[in-house]
Design a protein around this motif. Structure first.
Motif, PDB file in Angstrom:
ATOM      1  N   SER A  23       3.029   2.456   4.367  1.00 31.01           N
ATOM      2  CA  SER A  23       2.907   3.698   5.131  1.00 31.01           C
ATOM      3  C   SER A  23       3.084   4.952   4.287  1.00 31.01           C
ATOM      4  CB  SER A  23       3.915   3.707   6.283  1.00 31.01           C
ATOM      5  OG  SER A  23       5.237   3.506   5.812  1.00 31.01           O
ATOM      6  N   GLY A  24       3.272   4.768   2.982  1.00 29.07           N
ATOM      7  CA  GLY A  24       3.386   5.907   2.090  1.00 29.07           C
ATOM      8  C   GLY A  24       4.825   6.358   1.900  1.00 29.07           C
ATOM      9  N   GLY A  25       5.048   7.157   0.860  1.00 28.92           N
ATOM     10  CA  GLY A  25       6.377   7.689   0.596  1.00 28.92           C
ATOM     11  C   GLY A  25       6.873   7.351  -0.792  1.00 28.92           C
ATOM     12  N   ARG A  26       8.059   7.841  -1.089  1.00 32.27           N
ATOM     13  CA  ARG A  26       8.679   7.649  -2.394  1.00 32.27           C
ATOM     14  C   ARG A  26       9.961   6.840  -2.216  1.00 32.27           C
ATOM     15  NH1 ARG A  26       8.660  11.066  -7.068  1.00 32.27           N
ATOM     16  NH2 ARG A  26       7.573  12.654  -5.841  1.00 32.27           N
ATOM     17  N   PRO A  27      10.098   5.709  -2.922  1.00 32.90           N
ATOM     18  CA  PRO A  27      11.319   4.922  -2.792  1.00 32.90           C
ATOM     19  C   PRO A  27      12.510   5.638  -3.423  1.00 32.90           C
ATOM     20  CG  PRO A  27       9.958   4.051  -4.555  1.00 32.90           C
ATOM     21  CD  PRO A  27       9.151   5.126  -3.887  1.00 32.90           C
ATOM     22  N   VAL A  28      13.699   5.405  -2.881  1.00 32.07           N
ATOM     23  CA  VAL A  28      14.910   5.984  -3.439  1.00 32.07           C
ATOM     24  C   VAL A  28      15.043   5.575  -4.904  1.00 32.07           C
ATOM     25  CG1 VAL A  28      17.423   6.013  -3.319  1.00 32.07           C
ATOM     26  CG2 VAL A  28      16.073   6.012  -1.212  1.00 32.07           C
ATOM     27  N   GLY A  29      15.216   6.547  -5.783  1.00 30.56           N
ATOM     28  CA  GLY A  29      15.363   6.277  -7.201  1.00 30.56           C
ATOM     29  C   GLY A  29      14.063   6.175  -7.961  1.00 30.56           C
ATOM     30  N   GLY A  30      12.925   6.199  -7.252  1.00 30.85           N
ATOM     31  CA  GLY A  30      11.620   6.070  -7.894  1.00 30.85           C
ATOM     32  C   GLY A  30      10.994   7.419  -8.200  1.00 30.85           C
ATOM     33  N   ALA A  31      10.013   7.404  -9.105  1.00 28.60           N
ATOM     34  CA  ALA A  31       9.394   8.643  -9.563  1.00 28.60           C
ATOM     35  C   ALA A  31       7.972   8.815  -9.043  1.00 28.60           C
ATOM     36  CB  ALA A  31       9.381   8.676 -11.087  1.00 28.60           C
ATOM     37  N   ARG A  32       7.575   8.002  -8.058  1.00 26.70           N
ATOM     38  CA  ARG A  32       6.180   8.037  -7.616  1.00 26.70           C
ATOM     39  C   ARG A  32       6.092   8.112  -6.101  1.00 26.70           C
ATOM     40  NH1 ARG A  32       1.890   3.029  -8.317  1.00 26.70           N
ATOM     41  NH2 ARG A  32       0.192   3.937  -7.098  1.00 26.70           N
ATOM     42  N   GLU A  33       5.169   8.936  -5.634  1.00 23.29           N
ATOM     43  CA  GLU A  33       4.847   9.021  -4.210  1.00 23.29           C
ATOM     44  C   GLU A  33       3.643   8.125  -3.945  1.00 23.29           C
ATOM     45  OE1 GLU A  33       5.593  10.817  -0.375  1.00 23.29           O
ATOM     46  OE2 GLU A  33       6.626  11.271  -2.255  1.00 23.29           O
ATOM     47  N   TYR A  34       3.754   7.240  -2.962  1.00 24.08           N
ATOM     48  CA  TYR A  34       2.681   6.299  -2.646  1.00 24.08           C
ATOM     49  C   TYR A  34       1.861   6.808  -1.466  1.00 24.08           C
ATOM     50  CZ  TYR A  34       4.979   3.054  -5.792  1.00 24.08           C
ATOM     51  OH  TYR A  34       5.522   2.464  -6.904  1.00 24.08           O
ATOM     52  N   ALA A  35       0.569   6.567  -1.533  1.00 28.83           N
ATOM     53  CA  ALA A  35      -0.329   7.028  -0.471  1.00 28.83           C
ATOM     54  C   ALA A  35      -0.202   6.183   0.785  1.00 28.83           C
ATOM     55  CB  ALA A  35      -1.776   7.003  -0.966  1.00 28.83           C
ATOM     56  N   GLY A  36       0.075   4.885   0.619  1.00 30.64           N
ATOM     57  CA  GLY A  36       0.123   3.975   1.759  1.00 30.64           C
ATOM     58  C   GLY A  36      -1.229   3.346   2.041  1.00 30.64           C
ATOM     59  N   CYS A  37      -1.223   2.325   2.882  1.00 32.98           N
ATOM     60  CA  CYS A  37      -2.440   1.603   3.248  1.00 32.98           C
ATOM     61  C   CYS A  37      -3.192   2.333   4.353  1.00 32.98           C
ATOM     62  CB  CYS A  37      -2.094   0.198   3.737  1.00 32.98           C
ATOM     63  SG  CYS A  37      -1.375  -0.893   2.491  1.00 32.98           S
ATOM     64  N   ARG A  38      -4.470   2.011   4.475  1.00 32.81           N
ATOM     65  CA  ARG A  38      -5.238   2.521   5.610  1.00 32.81           C
ATOM     66  C   ARG A  38      -4.603   2.060   6.918  1.00 32.81           C
ATOM     67  NH1 ARG A  38     -10.635  -0.177   3.776  1.00 32.81           N
ATOM     68  NH2 ARG A  38      -9.082  -1.422   2.648  1.00 32.81           N
ATOM     69  N   ASP A  39      -4.127   0.826   6.946  1.00 36.24           N
ATOM     70  CA  ASP A  39      -3.371   0.287   8.082  1.00 36.24           C
ATOM     71  C   ASP A  39      -1.897   0.296   7.683  1.00 36.24           C
ATOM     72  OD1 ASP A  39      -2.065  -1.187  10.000  1.00 36.24           O
ATOM     73  OD2 ASP A  39      -3.350  -2.951   9.839  1.00 36.24           O
ATOM     74  N   PRO A  40      -1.102   1.232   8.214  1.00 34.15           N
ATOM     75  CA  PRO A  40       0.281   1.373   7.763  1.00 34.15           C
ATOM     76  C   PRO A  40       1.275   0.460   8.463  1.00 34.15           C
ATOM     77  CG  PRO A  40      -0.204   3.086   9.354  1.00 34.15           C
ATOM     78  CD  PRO A  40      -1.475   2.288   9.186  1.00 34.15           C
ATOM     79  N   ASN A  41       0.798  -0.424   9.320  1.00 36.33           N
ATOM     80  CA  ASN A  41       1.708  -1.243  10.116  1.00 36.33           C
ATOM     81  C   ASN A  41       2.486  -2.230   9.268  1.00 36.33           C
ATOM     82  OD1 ASN A  41       1.110  -0.251  12.771  1.00 36.33           O
ATOM     83  ND2 ASN A  41      -0.878  -1.261  12.625  1.00 36.33           N
ATOM     84  N   ASP A  42       3.676  -2.572   9.739  1.00 38.90           N
ATOM     85  CA  ASP A  42       4.503  -3.570   9.079  1.00 38.90           C
ATOM     86  C   ASP A  42       3.808  -4.932   9.088  1.00 38.90           C
ATOM     87  OD1 ASP A  42       6.573  -1.911   8.401  1.00 38.90           O
ATOM     88  OD2 ASP A  42       8.016  -2.745   9.819  1.00 38.90           O
ATOM     89  N   PRO A  43       4.201  -5.832   8.165  1.00 39.14           N
ATOM     90  CA  PRO A  43       3.653  -7.189   8.180  1.00 39.14           C
ATOM     91  C   PRO A  43       3.916  -7.883   9.513  1.00 39.14           C
ATOM     92  CG  PRO A  43       4.946  -6.792   6.202  1.00 39.14           C
ATOM     93  CD  PRO A  43       5.195  -5.638   7.108  1.00 39.14           C
ATOM     94  N   ALA A  44       3.023  -8.807   9.851  1.00 39.47           N
ATOM     95  CA  ALA A  44       3.216  -9.577  11.070  1.00 39.47           C
ATOM     96  C   ALA A  44       4.423 -10.495  10.957  1.00 39.47           C
ATOM     97  CB  ALA A  44       1.955 -10.396  11.373  1.00 39.47           C
ATOM     98  N   ARG A  45       4.705 -10.969   9.741  1.00 37.93           N
ATOM     99  CA  ARG A  45       5.868 -11.818   9.483  1.00 37.93           C
ATOM    100  C   ARG A  45       6.332 -11.590   8.058  1.00 37.93           C
ATOM    101  NH1 ARG A  45       4.196 -17.875  10.281  1.00 37.93           N
ATOM    102  NH2 ARG A  45       6.231 -18.180   9.274  1.00 37.93           N
ATOM    103  N   ALA A  46       7.558 -11.964   7.779  1.00 46.19           N
ATOM    104  CA  ALA A  46       8.091 -11.969   6.420  1.00 46.19           C
ATOM    105  C   ALA A  46       8.947 -13.218   6.260  1.00 46.19           C
ATOM    106  CB  ALA A  46       8.917 -10.722   6.147  1.00 46.19           C
ATOM    107  N   GLU A  47       8.732 -13.952   5.181  1.00 50.96           N
ATOM    108  CA  GLU A  47       9.445 -15.202   4.956  1.00 50.96           C
ATOM    109  C   GLU A  47       9.936 -15.267   3.513  1.00 50.96           C
ATOM    110  OE1 GLU A  47      10.050 -17.451   7.233  1.00 50.96           O
ATOM    111  OE2 GLU A  47       8.742 -16.699   8.829  1.00 50.96           O
ATOM    112  N   GLY A  48      11.167 -15.699   3.309  1.00 54.41           N
ATOM    113  CA  GLY A  48      11.651 -15.979   1.973  1.00 54.41           C
ATOM    114  C   GLY A  48      11.040 -17.273   1.458  1.00 54.41           C
TER     115      GLY A  48
END
Length: 212
Positions: A23-48
């Motif tokens: 969805s775009g933004g700059r991570p804490v401690g990082g030096a870069r601003e990201y544009a984000g995806c055309r579809d900014p939605n979270d993943p449908a699932r996340a698994e370790g």
């Protein structure tokens, strides 16, 4: 809508950091601003997940300074990863941002179209994160990660504290590792080994509750 698993092994293990790609933004401690995806939605699932191989820190990150994490299938053991169920278009946009190319551009669209035919490895041109590697399947959907085609050829370099904190937070989120296990895992990685001690990384990890 085709969905695939994007497999993260570095700072993107932490969902708050990965959302900068989505969805775009700059991570804490990082030096870069990201544009984000055309579809900014979270993943449908996340698994370790754990995959054969390991991570190494090498070259120099323009976001964090210090070494960047790369997945290396030739290393012994298992790499602790996090698989995110995203669309093929999101994966194309994530890979484009890794290459500092625009989301939704020709590169992103072409890669998204290629994914169904990738059986093992596809190189997308020069650069550090130029190779897409297929890592098998999870629940019927293919798993892909992004790395360098020959990690052993890259100069090893120690990661920065900020980078290690994001990875630590992600390992806690994805795998439930405690600080001691996080420290042992990261201190053994080429590039970090011999520079960062287990004790030092364990102290960093205690302050790495940056996910959310």
């Amino acid at each position: 809508m085709t969905r695939i698993w994007y497999v993260a092994y570095g700072s993107n293990l932490a969902i708050a950091r990965f959302r900068c790609y989505l969805s775009g933004g700059r991570p804490v401690g990082g030096a870069r601003e990201y544009a984000g995806c055309r579809d900014p939605n979270d993943p449908a699932r996340a698994e370790g997940v754990e995959v054969p191989g390991g991570i190494a820190f090498a070259s120099e990150s323009g976001v964090w300074g210090g070494g960047m994490a790369f997945f290396d299938r030739t290393l012994p053991g298992l790499a602790a990863c996090r698989a995110y169920l995203v669309t093929a278009d999101q994966f194309g946009d994530i890979a484009a941002q890794e290459r500092r190319r625009p989301p939704g551009g020709e590169f992103a669209r072409d890669l998204a179209g290629l994914l169904p035919d990738v059986e093992s490895v596809v190189a997308t041109g020069p650069g550090h994160y130029e190779t897409v590697v297929r890592l098998g399947e999870l629940d019927g959907s293919p798993m892909f990660t992004i790395t360098h085609h020959d990690v052993a050829s890259l100069p090893l370099a120690a990661p920065t504290a900020a980078y290690l904190q994001w990875i630590s937070a992600g390992l806690r989120e994805a795998h439930g590792y405690d600080d001691a296990r996080i420290a042992r895992y990261l201190a053994a990685a080429p590039g970090a080994a011999g520079v960062w001690t287990v004790t030092e990384i364990e102290e960093l990890s205690r302050g790495a509750h940056v996910g959310g």
